[in-house]
Motif scaffolding. Sequence first.
Motif, short mmCIF file in Angstrom:
data_model
loop_
_atom_site.label_atom_id
_atom_site.label_comp_id
_atom_site.label_asym_id
_atom_site.label_seq_id
_atom_site.Cartn_x
_atom_site.Cartn_y
_atom_site.Cartn_z
N ALA A 72 0.84 -1.20 0.00
CA ALA A 72 0.00 0.00 0.00
C ALA A 72 0.88 1.25 0.00
O ALA A 72 0.63 2.19 -0.78
CB ALA A 72 -0.92 -0.01 1.22
N LEU A 73 1.91 1.24 0.82
CA LEU A 73 2.82 2.40 0.87
C LEU A 73 3.52 2.57 -0.47
O LEU A 73 3.67 3.69 -0.97
CB LEU A 73 3.84 2.23 2.00
N ASP A 74 3.92 1.42 -1.07
CA ASP A 74 4.61 1.47 -2.38
C ASP A 74 3.73 2.07 -3.45
O ASP A 74 4.23 2.65 -4.42
CB ASP A 74 5.01 0.05 -2.82
N ALA A 75 2.38 1.84 -3.35
CA ALA A 75 1.47 2.23 -4.44
C ALA A 75 1.20 3.73 -4.45
O ALA A 75 0.68 4.24 -5.43
CB ALA A 75 0.15 1.46 -4.30
N GLU A 124 -2.37 7.07 2.91
CA GLU A 124 -3.39 6.84 3.93
C GLU A 124 -3.84 5.39 3.80
O GLU A 124 -4.37 4.99 2.77
CB GLU A 124 -4.59 7.76 3.70
N VAL A 125 -3.59 4.61 4.85
CA VAL A 125 -3.94 3.18 4.81
C VAL A 125 -4.98 2.91 5.90
O VAL A 125 -4.80 3.30 7.04
CB VAL A 125 -2.70 2.30 5.04
N THR A 126 -6.08 2.29 5.48
CA THR A 126 -7.13 1.95 6.43
C THR A 126 -7.25 0.43 6.53
O THR A 126 -7.41 -0.24 5.52
CB THR A 126 -8.47 2.54 6.00
N ILE A 127 -7.14 -0.07 7.76
CA ILE A 127 -7.34 -1.51 7.98
C ILE A 127 -8.65 -1.66 8.72
O ILE A 127 -8.83 -1.12 9.80
CB ILE A 127 -6.19 -2.12 8.79
N THR A 128 -9.63 -2.38 8.07
CA THR A 128 -10.94 -2.55 8.68
C THR A 128 -11.14 -4.01 9.06
O THR A 128 -10.88 -4.91 8.24
CB THR A 128 -12.04 -2.12 7.70
N LEU A 129 -11.60 -4.26 10.29
CA LEU A 129 -11.83 -5.64 10.75
C LEU A 129 -13.32 -5.86 10.94
O LEU A 129 -14.00 -5.05 11.57
CB LEU A 129 -11.10 -5.87 12.07
N THR A 130 -13.84 -6.97 10.36
CA THR A 130 -15.26 -7.32 10.55
C THR A 130 -15.36 -8.81 10.82
O THR A 130 -14.41 -9.56 10.56
CB THR A 130 -16.10 -7.00 9.30
N GLU A 131 -16.51 -9.18 11.35
CA GLU A 131 -16.72 -10.61 11.65
C GLU A 131 -18.14 -10.97 11.24
O GLU A 131 -19.07 -10.20 11.48
CB GLU A 131 -16.49 -10.85 13.14
N ASP A 132 -18.28 -12.10 10.58
CA ASP A 132 -19.63 -12.54 10.18
C ASP A 132 -19.67 -14.05 10.05
O ASP A 132 -18.92 -14.62 9.24
CB ASP A 132 -20.00 -11.89 8.83
N ALA A 133 -20.52 -14.68 10.82
CA ALA A 133 -20.75 -16.13 10.75
C ALA A 133 -19.46 -16.92 10.79
O ALA A 133 -19.21 -17.75 9.89
CB ALA A 133 -21.57 -16.47 9.50
N GLY A 134 -18.62 -16.65 11.74
CA GLY A 134 -17.40 -17.46 11.92
C GLY A 134 -16.29 -17.06 10.98
O GLY A 134 -15.24 -17.68 10.96
N GLN A 135 -16.55 -16.01 10.15
CA GLN A 135 -15.52 -15.56 9.21
C GLN A 135 -15.06 -14.16 9.64
O GLN A 135 -15.89 -13.28 9.90
CB GLN A 135 -16.11 -15.49 7.79
N VAL A 136 -13.77 -13.98 9.65
CA VAL A 136 -13.23 -12.66 9.98
C VAL A 136 -12.65 -12.06 8.72
O VAL A 136 -11.94 -12.74 7.97
CB VAL A 136 -12.13 -12.79 11.06
N MET A 170 -10.45 -8.90 6.92
CA MET A 170 -9.53 -7.78 7.16
C MET A 170 -9.31 -7.10 5.81
O MET A 170 -8.79 -7.71 4.87
CB MET A 170 -8.20 -8.31 7.71
N THR A 171 -9.80 -5.85 5.70
CA THR A 171 -9.69 -5.13 4.44
C THR A 171 -8.61 -4.06 4.58
O THR A 171 -8.61 -3.29 5.53
CB THR A 171 -11.03 -4.45 4.11
N VAL A 172 -7.66 -4.08 3.61
CA VAL A 172 -6.59 -3.08 3.63
C VAL A 172 -6.80 -2.16 2.43
O VAL A 172 -6.74 -2.62 1.28
CB VAL A 172 -5.21 -3.75 3.57
N GLU A 173 -7.11 -0.90 2.68
CA GLU A 173 -7.38 0.05 1.59
C GLU A 173 -6.30 1.13 1.59
O GLU A 173 -5.79 1.50 2.64
CB GLU A 173 -8.74 0.71 1.79
N ASP A 174 -5.96 1.59 0.37
CA ASP A 174 -4.97 2.66 0.30
C ASP A 174 -5.44 3.73 -0.65
O ASP A 174 -6.47 3.58 -1.31
CB ASP A 174 -3.61 2.09 -0.13
N ASN A 175 -4.68 4.80 -0.77
CA ASN A 175 -5.03 5.89 -1.68
C ASN A 175 -3.98 6.01 -2.78
O ASN A 175 -3.66 7.07 -3.25
CB ASN A 175 -5.17 7.21 -0.91
N GLY A 176 -3.50 4.80 -3.21
CA GLY A 176 -2.45 4.76 -4.22
C GLY A 176 -3.01 4.81 -5.63
O GLY A 176 -4.13 5.27 -5.86
N THR A 177 -2.23 4.27 -6.56
CA THR A 177 -2.58 4.32 -8.00
C THR A 177 -3.63 3.27 -8.35
O THR A 177 -4.22 3.33 -9.43
CB THR A 177 -1.33 4.04 -8.85
N GLY A 178 -3.82 2.32 -7.49
CA GLY A 178 -4.72 1.21 -7.82
C GLY A 178 -3.99 0.17 -8.66
O GLY A 178 -2.86 0.42 -9.09
#
Length: 628
Positions: A527-530, A538-550, A552-560
Amino acid sequence: MARKGHTAPRGASRGGPRGLMPALGAAFIGVLLLGVIVFRALTGLIHDRAEADAEALLAQSEATIEGWLGQYRALPPLYARDPRVVAAMKGAPRPGDLDALGRELAEWNRIARTSDTYVMAPDGTTVAASNYAEELSFVGRNFGFRPYFQEAMDGAPASFFALGTTSGLRGYYLSAPIRDGAGGEVLGVVVVKVSIAALEAVLGEGAHPVFVSDEAGVVIFATQPGLRLTALEEIPPEARARVEETRKYELERIGPAPLEGQAGGGWGAPLLRAPGIGEGSAPQSYLSHERPMAAEGWQLHLLYDYAPVRQQVWTLAAALIAAGIALTALAALGLQRRARLIQRLADREQNQQELERRVARRTAELTEANRQLQVEVEDRRTAEETLRQTQNELIQAGKLAALGQMSAALSHEFNQPLTAIRTYSENAAAFYEAGKADRAAENIARVLRLTERMAQLSKRLTRFARRSGDDVVAVDLDSVLSEALALIAARVERSGARIEISGRRGLWVAGGATRLQHVVMNLVGNALDAVPPGRAPEVTITLTEDAGQVAMTVEDNGTGIPEEALPKIFDPFFTTKEVGRGLGLGLSICYNILRDFGGTMRAENRAGHGARIIVTLKQATDRQMAAE
Ligand code: ADP
């Protein structure tokens, strides 16, 4: 190949309809033969019936003739016994007596419906007659030449056919001797003449012509007028002599009978062509039957009308031809149906075979494919095994690479506190010398905190560098994140990035702590490289849990991620970075690590800019938690 196999039986199966013609020919000949046999048998039956019918009619005609003649046969003997007749003939006859007898005879003649009744003296001269008063009276005429007279004179009743010498009409003469008492001397002869025309009228009522010929072969009476007094064949000389002697009929007026032999009626019986019953009727074909009439020495002929027989034969022939045609048509139909059925069966058989062949071929192909698949699976398994072996090596190498990358930061990380420690130590010494013990202690406390921090960092590095195990255990995601971020803290700081962690906290997942740290470090590092230079990452790490599944989404503001690169970024050695900056192994290793934990990873681009990597992991089970 398949085409060839297909056309061959087709060609062979065309033999079916071709084979129909001989079978039909055979059926036709069979029907023909059967028809001929049935025809012969039935015509035989028809003719047999006609013959039997003719025989029966012949017997019937004879009975009619015999009956008709028989009704007159008793008359002369009865008349001969009459006392008036005997008296008149006994001794020299008196003219008056004979006249009286003549009247009596006329009366008898009328009552008996005979033609003439008369009495003859022993010399043959007629002495009294029923026609005494007529112009052609027999009285005084001598008929001594007639056999009936001679035979009666010899003592026996007699009968005779002849043409009347006076009337010229055909007649049947019946005579009886007049005796002077029983067994006495013959005094004369009583004669009764009956007309043949009446008998002919009776016989003519039948459907079939009847005629009678005498010893000379001359037709003496017949239902057909044209046949009367004609000769059936040449009259033999002795017969001629006898006819002349008895003056039976005039020989010179006797012509040949209008009869004509004809070819058989189909089964060999001779046919006769003769005139029909009525006056002037046209000649027709007849079956000729005859039988002798012994009492008279005559021959009785019956002409059996052949037209109805022929009609029956024709009807039969027509019926048989129709039946034959119908049978042949039926046979043709049957044969055609049979041929079609055979064809259909053959086609079905052929289709079945074709199907079986195809199934066999397909089965063989499938078996082969299956075998290849097994080989491939085996290969894959071996490859995977090798991969797994090398993977650990790679992770290790990756970590070392990360450490290598970090070494510059690390020296900074260690140099800075070291410099600070030296400064604080120098300060402490100075304060100590200046007698300011509390300020010295304060600096020493700072030195202690710094060494504490360095010791912690060193511990982390040692833990990270250690070779990780294969076990999947319960891992605290929060500590994984903080450990990983601490390890790259220097780099984050240098780039001026802002890293934000949001969503659920206190999640435990199934995995390995060090390997998960590696994943987080990789994703944040990418993400930093991009992010291009000049922009604060700007890196956002979001944690969610649903039905035994966790997740982890890592989003950045890079080039894609470029669209064409999306499907390939998890492949080993895929990189868009310049040589020396990236190996293309990071995401590939992460992917495999997550797969080992039963997790997944996918990548997509964010709506505005930047990329989004979504990692899923299984929530730690109770058992894993307990073990922990
Ligand atoms: P490396 O980092 O050595 O190139 P990786 O497997 O980590 O190898 O990454 C592969 C490629 O995926 C990178 O070269 C880059 O093109 C792309 N990539 C990975 N993460 C991102 C991201 N956050 N934004 C844009 N591109 C990315």
